[in-house]
Motif scaffolding. Structure first.
Motif, PDB file in Angstrom:
ATOM      1  N   TYR A  25       0.831  -1.208   0.000  1.00 55.37           N
ATOM      2  CA  TYR A  25       0.000   0.000   0.000  1.00 55.37           C
ATOM      3  C   TYR A  25       0.864   1.257   0.000  1.00 55.37           C
ATOM      4  CZ  TYR A  25      -3.283   3.574   1.572  1.00 55.37           C
ATOM      5  OH  TYR A  25      -4.029   4.723   1.673  1.00 55.37           O
ATOM      6  N   LEU A  26       1.897   1.305   0.848  1.00 54.64           N
ATOM      7  CA  LEU A  26       2.766   2.482   0.911  1.00 54.64           C
ATOM      8  C   LEU A  26       3.522   2.681  -0.399  1.00 54.64           C
ATOM      9  CD1 LEU A  26       4.206   2.115   4.528  1.00 54.64           C
ATOM     10  CD2 LEU A  26       2.417   3.688   3.754  1.00 54.64           C
ATOM     11  N   ARG A  27       3.965   1.583  -1.010  1.00 59.91           N
ATOM     12  CA  ARG A  27       4.650   1.682  -2.297  1.00 59.91           C
ATOM     13  C   ARG A  27       3.698   2.219  -3.368  1.00 59.91           C
ATOM     14  NH1 ARG A  27       9.064  -1.867  -3.434  1.00 59.91           N
ATOM     15  NH2 ARG A  27       8.016  -2.577  -5.334  1.00 59.91           N
ATOM     16  N   TRP A  76      -6.217   4.911   8.314  1.00 60.22           N
ATOM     17  CA  TRP A  76      -5.598   6.178   8.718  1.00 60.22           C
ATOM     18  C   TRP A  76      -4.938   6.849   7.509  1.00 60.22           C
ATOM     19  CZ3 TRP A  76      -0.793   8.504   8.798  1.00 60.22           C
ATOM     20  CH2 TRP A  76      -0.678   9.651   9.593  1.00 60.22           C
ATOM     21  N   PHE A  77      -4.193   6.093   6.728  1.00 58.51           N
ATOM     22  CA  PHE A  77      -3.530   6.678   5.566  1.00 58.51           C
ATOM     23  C   PHE A  77      -4.539   7.205   4.545  1.00 58.51           C
ATOM     24  CE2 PHE A  77       0.252   4.262   6.970  1.00 58.51           C
ATOM     25  CZ  PHE A  77       1.207   5.269   6.861  1.00 58.51           C
ATOM     26  N   GLU A  78      -5.665   6.507   4.387  1.00 59.27           N
ATOM     27  CA  GLU A  78      -6.682   6.956   3.435  1.00 59.27           C
ATOM     28  C   GLU A  78      -7.197   8.349   3.777  1.00 59.27           C
ATOM     29  OE1 GLU A  78      -8.673   5.047   0.581  1.00 59.27           O
ATOM     30  OE2 GLU A  78      -6.497   4.836   0.586  1.00 59.27           O
ATOM     31  N   GLU A  79      -7.144   8.729   5.051  1.00 60.60           N
ATOM     32  CA  GLU A  79      -7.662  10.030   5.493  1.00 60.60           C
ATOM     33  C   GLU A  79      -6.648  11.160   5.356  1.00 60.60           C
ATOM     34  OE1 GLU A  79      -8.778   9.235   9.492  1.00 60.60           O
ATOM     35  OE2 GLU A  79     -10.516   7.996   8.943  1.00 60.60           O
ATOM     36  N   GLN A  80      -5.410  10.834   5.012  1.00 62.02           N
ATOM     37  CA  GLN A  80      -4.371  11.856   4.944  1.00 62.02           C
ATOM     38  C   GLN A  80      -4.370  12.548   3.581  1.00 62.02           C
ATOM     39  OE1 GLN A  80      -2.952  12.384   7.987  1.00 62.02           O
ATOM     40  NE2 GLN A  80      -4.407  10.720   8.417  1.00 62.02           N
ATOM     41  N   HIS A  81      -3.935  13.785   3.589  1.00 61.63           N
ATOM     42  CA  HIS A  81      -3.918  14.594   2.370  1.00 61.63           C
ATOM     43  C   HIS A  81      -2.980  13.982   1.333  1.00 61.63           C
ATOM     44  CE1 HIS A  81      -3.996  18.101  -0.212  1.00 61.63           C
ATOM     45  NE2 HIS A  81      -2.670  18.119  -0.212  1.00 61.63           N
ATOM     46  N   GLY A  82      -3.444  13.963   0.096  1.00 64.68           N
ATOM     47  CA  GLY A  82      -2.601  13.529  -1.004  1.00 64.68           C
ATOM     48  C   GLY A  82      -2.665  12.047  -1.308  1.00 64.68           C
ATOM     49  N   MET A  83      -3.413  11.275  -0.515  1.00 66.06           N
ATOM     50  CA  MET A  83      -3.517   9.845  -0.773  1.00 66.06           C
ATOM     51  C   MET A  83      -4.509   9.576  -1.912  1.00 66.06           C
ATOM     52  SD  MET A  83      -1.439   8.339   1.363  1.00 66.06           S
ATOM     53  CE  MET A  83      -0.372   9.786   1.171  1.00 66.06           C
ATOM     54  N   VAL A  84      -4.213   8.593  -2.742  1.00 64.83           N
ATOM     55  CA  VAL A  84      -5.122   8.163  -3.800  1.00 64.83           C
ATOM     56  C   VAL A  84      -6.074   7.137  -3.206  1.00 64.83           C
ATOM     57  CG1 VAL A  84      -5.304   7.042  -6.048  1.00 64.83           C
ATOM     58  CG2 VAL A  84      -3.363   8.561  -5.552  1.00 64.83           C
ATOM     59  N   PRO A  85      -7.388   7.393  -3.189  1.00 69.11           N
ATOM     60  CA  PRO A  85      -8.314   6.464  -2.523  1.00 69.11           C
ATOM     61  C   PRO A  85      -8.263   5.064  -3.123  1.00 69.11           C
ATOM     62  CG  PRO A  85      -9.403   8.545  -3.064  1.00 69.11           C
ATOM     63  CD  PRO A  85      -8.091   8.556  -3.772  1.00 69.11           C
ATOM     64  N   VAL A  86      -8.269   4.059  -2.264  1.00 68.97           N
ATOM     65  CA  VAL A  86      -8.354   2.670  -2.728  1.00 68.97           C
ATOM     66  C   VAL A  86      -9.686   2.033  -2.338  1.00 68.97           C
ATOM     67  CG1 VAL A  86      -5.848   2.384  -2.637  1.00 68.97           C
ATOM     68  CG2 VAL A  86      -7.232   1.683  -0.671  1.00 68.97           C
ATOM     69  N   VAL A  87     -10.472   2.723  -1.509  1.00 69.30           N
ATOM     70  CA  VAL A  87     -11.788   2.224  -1.110  1.00 69.30           C
ATOM     71  C   VAL A  87     -12.825   2.747  -2.096  1.00 69.30           C
ATOM     72  CG1 VAL A  87     -13.534   2.190   0.721  1.00 69.30           C
ATOM     73  CG2 VAL A  87     -11.097   2.204   1.310  1.00 69.30           C
ATOM     74  N   PRO A  88     -13.695   1.890  -2.642  1.00 71.25           N
ATOM     75  CA  PRO A  88     -14.731   2.372  -3.569  1.00 71.25           C
ATOM     76  C   PRO A  88     -15.557   3.495  -2.956  1.00 71.25           C
ATOM     77  CG  PRO A  88     -14.661  -0.028  -3.569  1.00 71.25           C
ATOM     78  CD  PRO A  88     -13.746   0.421  -2.461  1.00 71.25           C
ATOM     79  N   ALA A 239       2.947  -1.762  -8.579  1.00 73.95           N
ATOM     80  CA  ALA A 239       2.009  -0.685  -8.923  1.00 73.95           C
ATOM     81  C   ALA A 239       2.365   0.623  -8.228  1.00 73.95           C
ATOM     82  CB  ALA A 239       0.587  -1.100  -8.562  1.00 73.95           C
ATOM     83  N   ARG A 240       2.246   1.721  -8.976  1.00 74.44           N
ATOM     84  CA  ARG A 240       2.433   3.062  -8.427  1.00 74.44           C
ATOM     85  C   ARG A 240       1.253   3.919  -8.910  1.00 74.44           C
ATOM     86  NH1 ARG A 240       5.485   0.143  -6.526  1.00 74.44           N
ATOM     87  NH2 ARG A 240       7.718   0.395  -6.086  1.00 74.44           N
ATOM     88  N   ALA A 241       0.637   4.634  -7.980  1.00 75.51           N
ATOM     89  CA  ALA A 241      -0.563   5.401  -8.318  1.00 75.51           C
ATOM     90  C   ALA A 241      -0.296   6.414  -9.418  1.00 75.51           C
ATOM     91  CB  ALA A 241      -1.096   6.096  -7.070  1.00 75.51           C
ATOM     92  N   SER A 242       0.844   7.084  -9.372  1.00 71.96           N
ATOM     93  CA  SER A 242       1.125   8.133 -10.355  1.00 71.96           C
ATOM     94  C   SER A 242       1.278   7.563 -11.762  1.00 71.96           C
ATOM     95  CB  SER A 242       2.394   8.887  -9.961  1.00 71.96           C
ATOM     96  OG  SER A 242       3.517   8.023  -9.968  1.00 71.96           O
ATOM     97  N   ALA A 243       1.727   6.320 -11.870  1.00 75.55           N
ATOM     98  CA  ALA A 243       1.951   5.718 -13.180  1.00 75.55           C
ATOM     99  C   ALA A 243       0.657   5.283 -13.854  1.00 75.55           C
ATOM    100  CB  ALA A 243       2.893   4.521 -13.058  1.00 75.55           C
ATOM    101  N   LEU A 244      -0.418   5.160 -13.060  1.00 77.28           N
ATOM    102  CA  LEU A 244      -1.691   4.689 -13.614  1.00 77.28           C
ATOM    103  C   LEU A 244      -2.567   5.819 -14.131  1.00 77.28           C
ATOM    104  CD1 LEU A 244      -2.482   1.842 -11.068  1.00 77.28           C
ATOM    105  CD2 LEU A 244      -1.701   1.611 -13.416  1.00 77.28           C
ATOM    106  N   GLY A 245      -2.166   7.061 -13.858  1.00 78.08           N
ATOM    107  CA  GLY A 245      -2.852   8.215 -14.426  1.00 78.08           C
ATOM    108  C   GLY A 245      -4.338   8.248 -14.144  1.00 78.08           C
ATOM    109  N   ASP A 246      -5.138   8.342 -15.208  1.00 77.68           N
ATOM    110  CA  ASP A 246      -6.584   8.484 -15.081  1.00 77.68           C
ATOM    111  C   ASP A 246      -7.339   7.166 -15.183  1.00 77.68           C
ATOM    112  OD1 ASP A 246      -6.308  11.246 -14.846  1.00 77.68           O
ATOM    113  OD2 ASP A 246      -6.342  11.523 -17.026  1.00 77.68           O
ATOM    114  N   VAL A 247      -6.638   6.053 -15.018  1.00 80.14           N
ATOM    115  CA  VAL A 247      -7.315   4.755 -15.069  1.00 80.14           C
ATOM    116  C   VAL A 247      -8.367   4.711 -13.960  1.00 80.14           C
ATOM    117  CG1 VAL A 247      -7.020   2.261 -14.800  1.00 80.14           C
ATOM    118  CG2 VAL A 247      -5.303   3.605 -16.020  1.00 80.14           C
ATOM    119  N   PRO A 248      -9.611   4.291 -14.249  1.00 78.83           N
ATOM    120  CA  PRO A 248     -10.660   4.252 -13.207  1.00 78.83           C
ATOM    121  C   PRO A 248     -10.248   3.383 -12.025  1.00 78.83           C
ATOM    122  CG  PRO A 248     -11.603   3.903 -15.383  1.00 78.83           C
ATOM    123  CD  PRO A 248     -10.121   3.861 -15.555  1.00 78.83           C
TER     124      PRO A 248
END
Length: 340
Positions: A25-27, A76-88, A239-248
Motif C-alpha cells: 500500500y505504501l509503495r 488512517w492513511f486513506e484520510e491523509q492529504h494527497g492519498m489516492v483512494p483505494v476504497v470504492p 504498482a504506483r498510483a502516479s503511473a496509472l494516471g486516469d485509469v478508473p
C-alpha cells in the motif's frame, strides 16, 4: 500531516503476512518511509515498549504516535492529504470491500499458516530464515532455533487456532479455492476490481504475497496452477498510483459468485471452527438487521446464529441481499507471535 516531508518509520519483517500488505500500500501511494527489518532487539526495545505488543507491522510517525493493525493503518492513511483512494466511493461497495479485506486478514490466515508450517520444505525454509533474520541475537544454534520455532508455530497458530486432523485437508484446500476464484476475476481485468489496485487487492495481497507466493511449497502451486494470480502479485507489488494516471479506480462492481464465496466462507469458517473449539465461541456483533431468515452453514450443516447485514444501492447492480456474518470477539485472537 505531510507524510512526504516527514516520512514514518515502518517496522516490518520480510516473512510477515501483514508487513507485505502494508508495504504494498505504501509503495502504491509512493509514501517514503524508513524501513526497519525487525529482529528481536527492536521488537522488545522499540515496538514492544511503545505499543505493548511485540508484533509487526508497526509504524512510528514523525510526531511520536504509533500505528498498529494493518486495516487500521490503511484507514488512517486513506484520510491523509494527497492519498489516492483505494476504497470504492459507493457506500455499499465500500462496505463489501472492507468485509472482503477482513475475510482475507482473518480467514485466509489459516491456510496461509497451514502451507507455511505443515509441508516439511516450507517449514524448514521459513524456520531457518526466522532464526537467521529475527532471532539471531539468541546464543543458540540456528537449526535448533529453527526447529523449535516451527514447532511452536504449529502449536500456536494451527493447533491453537482449532485445526486438527479432521479439518487439516479442508484448511489446506482453501488455498486451491482462492486460486480458482482469483484466476476467474483476473481473466477479465488486471486488478480485482478494475484497472488499478483497490482495498480488495491489498486485502488479498497479504496472504498471497509473503506466504503463498514466497514460501516454497505454496509458491510452486501458484506458479503451476494459477499463473494469472502469480502475475497479479507481481503487478500489485510494482504498482504506483502516479503511473496509472486516469485509469478508473474500480470499473467492476463487487458482485458475483467469486465475492459471494468470500462472504459465505466467513460464516462457514466461523461456524465450523467454533464447533471444533467450543472454548473459543464466536460472539455475534450485530451490524444492522434485515428481515431475512438464517441459512445453514455450508461447511458443517449447522444453523449458526448470525448477524444479518443488508446491502443495497440503486447506483450499482447490487440488490438487497442478506450477508450472514459472524465476527470473532477481539479477545479471541491469539497474541503469541511477532510476524502477522
Amino acid at each position: 500531516m505531510d507524510l512526504r516531508a516527514t516520512p514514518p518509520t515502518v517496522y516490518v519483517m520480510d516473512i510477515s503476512y501483514f508487513s507485505g500488505k502494508v508495504e504494498a500500500y505504501l509503495r502504491y501511494q509512493e509514501v517514503p518511509y524508513r524501513r526497519v527489518e525487525a529482529s528481536l532487539a527492536p521488537l522488545i526495545l522499540e515496538v514492544g515498549r511503545a505499543t505493548g505488543v511485540m508484533q509487526v507491522p508497526a509504524i512510528r510517525l514523525a510526531d511520536g504516535r504509533w500505528l498498529r493493525e494493518s486495516s487500521a493503518m490503511l484507514r488512517w492513511f486513506e484520510e491523509q492529504h494527497g492519498m489516492v483512494p483505494v476504497v470504492p466511493r459507493d457506500p455499499a461497495q465500500a462496505f463489501l470491500a472492507r468485509l472482503i479485506e477482513d475475510y482475507c486478514d482473518e480467514w485466509l490466515w489459516r491456510p496461509a499458516m497451514w502451507w507455511r508450517w505443515m509441508p516439511d520444505e516450507s517449514s524448514r525454509h521459513v524456520g531457518e530464515r526466522i532464526a537467521r533474520e529475527v532471532l539471531h541475537e539468541l546464543p543458540l544454534p540456528t537449526r535448533a532455533v529453527a526447529r523449535a520455532f516451527a514447532a511452536r508455530q504449529r502449536q500456536a497458530w494451527l493447533g491453537g487456532d482449532g485445526m486438527h486432523r479432521g479439518v487439516s485437508d479442508a484448511v489446506r484446500d482453501m488455498y486451491f479455492e482462492e486460486l480458482r476464484t482469483l484466476t476467474g476475476l483476473l481473466e477479465e481485468r488486471p486488478f480485482l476490481l478494475g484497472g488499478r489496485p483497490s482495498l480488495v487487492d491489498f486485502g488479498y495481497f497479504g496472504p498471497m504475497f509473503r506466504h503463498f507466493y514466497c514460501d516454497p511449497d505454496s509458491g510452486r502451486v501458484m506458479r503451476r496452477e494459477a499463473p494469472l494470480v502469480h502475475a497479479w502479485v507481481e503487478r500489485v507489488w510494482a504498482a504506483r498510483a502516479s503511473a496509472l494516471g486516469d485509469v478508473p479506480h474500480a470499473s467492476a462492481p463487487i458482485e458475483g459468485a467469486a465475492f459471494d464465496r468470500c462472504c459465505a466462507a466467513s460464516v462457514s469458517a466461523t461456524c465450523c471452527i467454533s464447533a471444533a473449539t467450543p472454548r473459543r465461541a464466536a460472539r455475534e456483533r450485530p451490524l444492522s438487521t434485515c428481515p431475512s431468515t438464517s441459512a445453514r452453514c455450508a461447511g458443517c450443516a449447522r444453523t449458526p446464529s448470525v448477524a444479518r447485514v443488508a446491502t443495497s444501492c440503486a447506483r450499482t447492480s447490487w440488490r438487497c441481499r442478506s450477508l450472514r456474518v459472524i465476527t470473532w470477539s477481539a479477545s479471541w485472537r491469539p497474541t503469541a507471535g511477532w510476524a502477522r
